[in-house]
Design a protein around this motif. Sequence first.
Motif, PDB file in Angstrom:
ATOM      1  N   UNK A  17      17.980  43.691  51.949  1.00  0.00           N
ATOM      2  CA  UNK A  17      17.650  42.271  51.851  1.00  0.00           C
ATOM      3  C   UNK A  17      18.071  41.695  50.507  1.00  0.00           C
ATOM      4  N   UNK A  18      17.881  42.430  49.434  1.00  0.00           N
ATOM      5  CA  UNK A  18      18.312  41.970  48.104  1.00  0.00           C
ATOM      6  C   UNK A  18      19.823  41.761  48.086  1.00  0.00           C
ATOM      7  N   UNK A  19      20.561  42.691  48.676  1.00  0.00           N
ATOM      8  CA  UNK A  19      22.025  42.565  48.718  1.00  0.00           C
ATOM      9  C   UNK A  19      22.447  41.344  49.527  1.00  0.00           C
ATOM     10  N   UNK A  20      21.813  41.135  50.659  1.00  0.00           N
ATOM     11  CA  UNK A  20      22.137  39.971  51.497  1.00  0.00           C
ATOM     12  C   UNK A  20      21.724  38.682  50.795  1.00  0.00           C
ATOM     13  N   UNK A  21      20.584  38.687  50.125  1.00  0.00           N
ATOM     14  CA  UNK A  21      20.151  37.503  49.389  1.00  0.00           C
ATOM     15  C   UNK A  21      21.146  37.153  48.285  1.00  0.00           C
ATOM     16  N   UNK A  22      21.688  38.160  47.627  1.00  0.00           N
ATOM     17  CA  UNK A  22      22.713  37.917  46.604  1.00  0.00           C
ATOM     18  C   UNK A  22      23.954  37.261  47.228  1.00  0.00           C
ATOM     19  N   UNK A  23      24.343  37.735  48.389  1.00  0.00           N
ATOM     20  CA  UNK A  23      25.485  37.134  49.090  1.00  0.00           C
ATOM     21  C   UNK A  23      25.192  35.670  49.411  1.00  0.00           C
ATOM     22  N   UNK A  24      24.015  35.410  49.957  1.00  0.00           N
ATOM     23  CA  UNK A  24      23.648  34.041  50.344  1.00  0.00           C
ATOM     24  C   UNK A  24      23.614  33.121  49.126  1.00  0.00           C
ATOM     25  N   UNK A  25      23.001  33.572  48.038  1.00  0.00           N
ATOM     26  CA  UNK A  25      22.943  32.752  46.831  1.00  0.00           C
ATOM     27  C   UNK A  25      24.345  32.466  46.288  1.00  0.00           C
ATOM     28  N   UNK A  26      25.220  33.452  46.394  1.00  0.00           N
ATOM     29  CA  UNK A  26      26.601  33.264  45.942  1.00  0.00           C
ATOM     30  C   UNK A  26      27.332  32.255  46.826  1.00  0.00           C
ATOM     31  N   UNK A  27      27.198  32.404  48.127  1.00  0.00           N
ATOM     32  CA  UNK A  27      27.885  31.500  49.058  1.00  0.00           C
ATOM     33  C   UNK A  27      27.382  30.066  48.944  1.00  0.00           C
ATOM     34  N   UNK A  28      26.108  29.909  48.603  1.00  0.00           N
ATOM     35  CA  UNK A  28      25.537  28.564  48.486  1.00  0.00           C
ATOM     36  C   UNK A  28      25.657  27.987  47.078  1.00  0.00           C
TER      37      UNK A  28
END
Length: 100
Positions: free
Chosen positions: A27-38
């Motif tokens: 989840x932390x890894x996916x959250x990092x992806x989401x924060x980067x994309x947004x």
Amino acid sequence: MSVGTTARRGAGLLGTVLRVIGMAIALVLVLHIVLTLLDANPANGLTIFVADLAAQFNLGLDDLFLPDEPKLAVTLNYGVAAVIWFAITAVVVRIVRRFG
């Protein structure tokens, strides 16, 4: 209560704890992806915390793919790490529960 029953319960509890830890890492890894994309503010405390935590769990894959687009690089590299963590978690939990 027999020893076998106690061992199975212990293995079940350990499996649950390991699953929660593994899923939290993914989840932390996916959250990092989401924060980067947004385009989250890179100076924000939460963004820094998530990025630092994700860097600890990326399995050294932060430079596996080197596309020109930085967002694509984060998505691919951290996404692969998240999938690997998910797979490792599933295998370890299955082993613990089977032999518990």
